[in-house]
Design a protein around this motif. Structure first.
Motif, PDB file in Angstrom:
ATOM      1  N   LYS A  54      12.884  20.440  37.645  1.00 32.02           N
ATOM      2  CA  LYS A  54      12.381  19.761  36.457  1.00 32.02           C
ATOM      3  C   LYS A  54      12.586  18.255  36.572  1.00 32.02           C
ATOM      4  N   THR A  56      12.539  14.547  34.223  1.00 35.62           N
ATOM      5  CA  THR A  56      12.651  13.997  32.870  1.00 35.62           C
ATOM      6  C   THR A  56      12.641  12.475  32.931  1.00 35.62           C
ATOM      7  N   LYS A  78       3.041  13.960  31.519  1.00 34.40           N
ATOM      8  CA  LYS A  78       2.800  15.403  31.593  1.00 34.40           C
ATOM      9  C   LYS A  78       1.851  15.756  32.729  1.00 34.40           C
ATOM     10  N   GLU A  83       8.802  15.485  31.855  1.00 36.05           N
ATOM     11  CA  GLU A  83       9.027  15.621  30.416  1.00 36.05           C
ATOM     12  C   GLU A  83       9.551  14.300  29.853  1.00 36.05           C
ATOM     13  N   ILE A  85      11.208  11.811  27.081  1.00 34.17           N
ATOM     14  CA  ILE A  85      12.102  11.825  25.924  1.00 34.17           C
ATOM     15  C   ILE A  85      12.174  10.401  25.384  1.00 34.17           C
ATOM     16  N   SER A 112       8.949  15.953  19.530  1.00 34.93           N
ATOM     17  CA  SER A 112       9.959  16.135  20.581  1.00 34.93           C
ATOM     18  C   SER A 112      10.254  17.620  20.772  1.00 34.93           C
ATOM     19  N   VAL A 113      10.895  17.938  21.900  1.00 34.55           N
ATOM     20  CA  VAL A 113      11.145  19.338  22.256  1.00 34.55           C
ATOM     21  C   VAL A 113      11.894  20.080  21.163  1.00 34.55           C
ATOM     22  N   ASN A 114      12.947  19.472  20.636  1.00 33.17           N
ATOM     23  CA  ASN A 114      13.738  20.147  19.592  1.00 33.17           C
ATOM     24  C   ASN A 114      13.491  19.556  18.208  1.00 33.17           C
ATOM     25  N   THR A 168      17.304  19.708  26.757  1.00 39.52           N
ATOM     26  CA  THR A 168      16.887  18.410  26.224  1.00 39.52           C
ATOM     27  C   THR A 168      18.104  17.552  25.904  1.00 39.52           C
TER      28      THR A 168
END
Length: 233
Positions: A54, A56, A78, A83, A85, A112-114, A168
């Motif tokens: 992955k 980031t 993307k 990813e 942030i 955002s992811v969360n 994340t």
């Protein structure tokens, strides 16, 4: 040179914060790189390549960050399998009214992811993480309705508390604190429903008493009229 967010690249505050973040993440043994050209016309503020493959990128933004720039970067990231942030640089505040804030903060809360927002103060001393608290449905005899105890959860820490958890970036302990709040909120709802039931039972008992009194009074009136009619005879 970068075609995006040029004004932020030249900021002394951003330079200082990037260095502080880089030193912190390096101390955490994260695979972090500083100011790496990951896109055709952009150097990522901070970049990570994890053991599982992955990737980031961390970007710093402000109230001047606009939709076109933010979404443009996100789409390019993307396409590269990275990813993004976003961290917002602003004064720290324990209160956040989503209706009266600016684009990047709303973007983080929604995209955002969360679904959380992380704000660093200008000196890199304080960090605040925000997340919406969902309204909870209360069940009563009269039907369901939503209860809004608190709209935004705010968690405070320092830069060294920033860690990667559950895929994340979070302040250390944020997820547990948020889940604890939701559990406490559900317990509040149960107590609230209990008080509602008590009030409803008392109201029902009062309504029953009032109806009995009305029936008794009407019965008395009818008996009195009957007596008066017999007296006339």
């Amino acid at each position: 040179d970068c075609d995006y967010l040029r004004y932020e690249k030249t900021s002394g505050v951003f330079h200082t914060l990037r260095l502080l973040l880089f030193e912190h993440f390096s101390a955490c043994d994260y695979p972090v790189l500083l100011e790496i050209k990951t896109l055709a016309h952009h150097y990522s503020h901070l970049y990570f390549e994890w053991e599982d493959g992955k990737k980031t990128a961390i970007e710093l933004g402000t109230k001047r960050s606009v939709l076109k720039d933010v979404e443009g970067l996100n789409q390019e990231y993307k396409q590269k399998g990275i990813e993004p942030i976003w961290l917002v640089v602003d004064k720290g505040d324990k209160l956040l009214d989503e209706k009266h804030t600016y684009f990047l903060k709303r973007f983080c809360l929604n995209e955002s992811v969360n679904k959380s927002l992380i704000v660093l103060d200008y000196a890199g001393n304080k960090v605040y993480q925000y997340k919406r608290v969902p309204m909870i449905k209360c069940k009563t005899e009269m039907g369901d309705y939503l209860v809004d105890f608190q709209r935004m959860f705010v968690y405070e820490g320092i830069l060294m508390d920033l860690v990667f958890e559950n895929g994340t970036l979070n302040l250390r302990g944020f997820d547990k604190a948020y889940e604890k709040l939701l559990k406490m909120r559900q317990e509040q709802v149960v107590r609230f429903e209990g008080r509602l039931r008590t009030r409803q039972e008392l109201a029902a008992a009062e309504e029953k008493r009032r109806r009995v009194e009305e029936i008794n009074l009407e019965q008395y009136r009818q008996e009195k009229l009957a007596e008066e009619e017999r007296f006339k005879e």
